[in-house]
Design an enzyme around this catalytic site. Structure first.
Site, PDB file in Angstrom:
ATOM      1  CD  GLN A  46      -2.693   0.984   2.710  1.00 36.05           C
ATOM      2  OE1 GLN A  46      -2.373   0.936   3.483  1.00 36.05           O
ATOM      3  NE2 GLN A  46      -2.827   1.814   2.517  1.00 36.05           N
ATOM      4  N   GLY A  47       0.702   2.296  -0.806  1.00 33.80           N
ATOM      5  CA  GLY A  47       1.573   3.261  -1.240  1.00 33.80           C
ATOM      6  C   GLY A  47       0.667   3.904  -0.836  1.00 33.80           C
TER       7      GLY A  47
ATOM      8  CB  SER B  85       2.603   7.176   4.576  1.00 36.80           C
ATOM      9  OG  SER B  85       0.814   6.999   5.262  1.00 36.80           O
TER      10      SER B  85
ATOM     11  CD  GLU C 239      -5.153   0.342   6.581  1.00 40.30           C
ATOM     12  OE1 GLU C 239      -5.408   1.672   6.109  1.00 40.30           O
ATOM     13  OE2 GLU C 239      -4.254   0.161   7.049  1.00 40.30           O
TER      14      GLU C 239
ATOM     15  CB  SER D 286      -2.217   9.583  14.763  1.00 42.24           C
ATOM     16  OG  SER D 286      -2.960  10.595  14.789  1.00 42.24           O
TER      17      SER D 286
ATOM     18  CD  GLU E  31      -2.586  11.798  18.785  1.00 45.54           C
ATOM     19  OE1 GLU E  31      -2.022  11.261  18.051  1.00 45.54           O
ATOM     20  OE2 GLU E  31      -2.341  11.277  19.685  1.00 45.54           O
TER      21      GLU E  31
END
Lengths: 399, 371
Positions: A130-131, A133, A248, A372, A374
């Protein structure tokens, strides 16, 4: 409200159990479960096992039958995961293809793309990574800078991806690339499929604080792929990528809880074996950890019910990610506390942590990856509770 | 596999919520909490006559409507949300459960129809000055003479003990812990209402001096009943806590959307947004625990003791945290007597301690799962 399974579901469970009993033998059984998709232990054995799963039709369990899946219900998928975890079968290798790209292609791909790529995933012959980030696009995913330009009938891609799990094993990568640098940043992205084995792609392992290298950096230097390998249309990549992230976050909870249940029990066993479980404070912490894993189960069952009724777990899936990742970190800290000074002594050289030490170290990643904590709190705050968005100064074109 | 309320159960929730919005708004809660008896007898009657709430989970043969603990969980959740001032928890979760599970059919026939109809207010006198919720905490003695029993000693922290018409008392005879039925106006019984920090749930001190009492169930077998009752009551309380916690979250979120500082609604700041997100996570998890426990209570299955302690421990912490954060998010206004935030904060604390605090229940749970 009823927590019993119906007859058909119990029959399915029996089928899974029987198959695992007959096939999970020899070197497959010896490998044991545990680890994640990127765990390097016994890679070749795991790959062979994954192909056995594929031959028996266990990959793509929940995909529609017309695309070679089994069309299993969500409850059946949950049962499969439960039995798989109970049997302590090897960590799966086809997660990115089966869990992410497959559902994405089924939802957004062209008929040609489905015909070309789904069978390879179902047979475990083509592995995906998976590309998403990039160094400057983590939580702010829409900030990706990797550029893709059309050159005749090919895309030419230049840029860099990071935290790419399994890139060193994968045959293909699905990557979010910028195809219109002048459009607002969410609008100039496309979801491309690129073959990994080509001169324009270089994979460099990224050593992490656990001492191992499960992630990679992927460098694109005029890498090429066919012009028709864009999923969901040119400059529509943000929508497609959000769909992928939904898959996901959507079903991960189904199998997670069982793995954690086993791990929690091993912590309780450790405390009892080392005569620590009589300490009232330790008892409090063990009970708290155990409560946490049960809550995960109950939350999962509620989400599952909602999924069955509405077809989507909704943004509430963010609560699940937020919960288990924090719980697992606390468990890792408890493991260190119970081990006392032994927590410092590694199992082997050069830097080989044991299971407890691995949880303690590796769980730091869990509150970061796939959004994340957050970001999850923002999603919950804005999409579930309806709190106003923060003014976002970077709303315009990427910088 | 289905972890959701049925349409009928959701309809029950809507009915109870709308009834309580009408009968137990903030102004009524504040009026009643200032009174010694702490409830409105007219509303209590309407609860029984119009909605059948007291008899909801009492079997039909004893004058109830025979619904399950899952329906009771729905009702208690709504009562917790509305901070209803009424002796419902004491009468239903404590007294009716004790009578129902006492194995004493004569007592059931005598007492449950009155509870179901709303005529009888009842409670369980369990704790004493030591405040303990285990068997060792029960020290009060019952004396048998010529086939009749009398009670001497005291009971403390008795919910609605000063208004109950029927008091079920746990006391010791030579055979061990036993259960007794005492009339609220029995001779030799002194009742004193306590001044409590949480004014929405009344407590009393009871002094017994040769009070005539009638045995419920078998002498010396009282703990078999009470053990189960404490689990069932813990589930009921967890449901109440969930309702209160959700209301705190709602109040906090509503305020965060409209309160403007620095030119923006404070809910747009991550410091506030993330607090709310954490509250949601805990409130939803508390619901999962309480509802699952409600199902186990309805089934009376082997899981009940473990999930009862689990739900009580988790929901106590979740409610208190939500109530405390609600005050924090409201800022100064949340600290005033006029704002309702403190009512929930105080109820959260009193509920956290009632039936044993989270530390107590985590220890119980550890024992129950074999640690």
């Amino acid at each position: 409200m009823d927590f019993r399974f119906n007859q058909g579901e119990e029959g399915f469970r029996e089928e899974v159990r029987t198959w695992l009993g007959e096939h999970l033998r020899g070197e497959y059984a010896a490998l044991g479960g545990g680890g994640g998709p990127a765990d390097e232990r016994g890679w070749d054995v795991r790959l062979a096992w994954e192909k056995e799963l594929g031959q028996a039709g266990w990959i793509g369990l929940g995909w529609p039958k017309e695309y070679g899946g089994r069309g299993a219900s969500i409850v059946e998928q949950g049962i499969f995961n439960e039995e798989y975890a109970r049997a302590n079968a090897p960590a799966r290798t086809s997660f990115f293809g089966e869990g992410l790209l497959g559902p994405t292609l089924i939802a957004f791909g062209s008929e040609e793309q489905k015909q070309r790529f789904l069978p390879g995933i179902l047979r475990a012959e083509e592995l995906w990574c998976q590309g998403f980030s990039e160094p400057d696009a983590g939580s702010d995913l829409a900030n990706v800078k990797t550029r893709a330009t059309l050159d005749g009938d090919e895309w030419v891609v230049t840029g860099q991806k990071v935290w790419t799990t399994l890139a060193h094993h994968a045959h293909w990568i699905f990557a979010v690339c910028r195809t219109d640098p002048d459009a607002p940043k969410h609008k100039g992205l496309s979801f491309l499929l690129l073959p990994m084995k080509q001169p324009g792609i270089e994979v460099k392992p990224l050593k992490q604080l656990t001492g191992s290298a499960e992630f990679n950096e992927v460098f694109f230097d005029e890498a090429r792929t066919s012009a028709d390998l864009v999923v969901g249309g040119v400059n529509n990549g943000w929508k497609v990528a959000m769909g992928t992230l939904g898959f996901e976050r959507g079903t991960a909870f189904l199998s997670m809880q069982l793995r954690f249940d086993n791990e929690c029990q091993s912590v309780i066993d450790y405390a009892q074996k080392h005569d620590l479980a009589r300490d009232p404070l330790v008892r409090q912490k063990l009970a708290d950890a155990w409560i946490g894993v049960q809550i995960m189960k109950y939350n999962g069952l509620r989400t599952l019910t909602k999924l069955l009724a509405t077809g989507s777990p909704g943004p509430e899936a963010s609560t699940s990610k937020l919960y288990w990742s924090a719980w697992h970190q606390r468990l890792g800290e408890l493991e260190m506390e119970l081990m006392g000074p032994w927590s410092e002594v590694l199992a082997g050289a050069p830097y080989e942590p044991d299971d407890f030490q691995t949880t303690f170290l590796a769980s730091r990643a869990e509150t970061i990856y796939t959004g994340s904590s957050e970001i999850q709190r923002n999603i919950i705050g804005e999409q579930v509770l309806g709190l106003p968005r923060e003014p976002r100064p970077t709303e315009g074109t990427p910088r | 596999m289905n972890f959701a309320f049925s349409e009928e159960q959701e309809e029950l929730r809507r009915t109870v919520r709308s009834f309580l919005e009408d009968k137990s708004p903030s102004a009524e809660v504040r009026r009643l909490m200032e009174t010694e008896e702490g409830f409105d007898p007219a509303v209590w009657r309407q609860m029984a006559e119009q909605l059948g709430l007291q008899g909801l989970a009492i079997p039909e043969e004893y004058g109830g409507s025979g619904f399950t603990y899952v329906e009771l969980v729905v009702v208690l959740e709504e009562m917790g949300r509305a901070l209803l001032c009424a002796p419902y928890f004491s009468t239903i979760a404590l007294a009716a459960n004790t009578i129902l599970h006492s194995g004493d059919d004569a007592a059931r026939k005598e007492l449950l129809p009155g509870i179901a109809s709303g005529e009888t207010i009842a409670t369980l006198a369990f704790t004493e000055d030591n405040g303990r919720w285990d068997a060792e905490g029960i020290t009060m003695t019952a004396t048998k003479s010529g086939g009749a029993y009398t009670l001497d000693g005291h009971k403390m922290f008795v919910l609605d003990g000063h208004t109950a018409g029927v008091i079920v008392v746990a006391a010791r005879t030579g055979d061990g812990i036993s259960l007794f039925q005492v009339a609220g106006d029995a001779s030799g019984l002194g009742r004193t209402a306590l001044q409590t920090m949480d004014q929405t749930r009344k407590q009393a001190r009871l002094e017994f001096s040769g009070v005539p009492a009638k045995l419920i169930g078998a002498e010396g077998k009282g703990w078999d009943t009470l053990g189960r009752v404490l689990d069932l009551a813990a589930v009921a309380l967890a449901a109440e806590q969930v309702g209160g916690a959700q209301k705190c979250l709602d109040m906090a979120v509503d305020y965060a959307k409209v309160r403007v500082q620095f030119g923006r609604p404070i809910g747009s700041f991550q410091a506030i947004k993330h607090k709310c997100a954490d509250m949601l996570l805990e409130v939803e998890s508390a619901k999962s625990a309480a509802y699952y426990a409600g199902w186990a209570a309805a089934e009376l299955n082997d899981e009940l003791p473990v999930v009862a302690s689990l739900a009580k421990a988790y929901c106590s912490d979740a409610y208190f945290h939500a109530a405390a954060e609600n005050i924090q998010i409201h800022g100064g206004i949340g600290f005033t007597w006029e704002h309702d935030a403190h009512l929930y904060f105080k109820r959260a604390k009193s509920s956290e301690l009632l039936l044993g605090d989270p530390t107590y229940h985590r220890e119980l749970l550890a024992q129950r799962i074999g640690i």
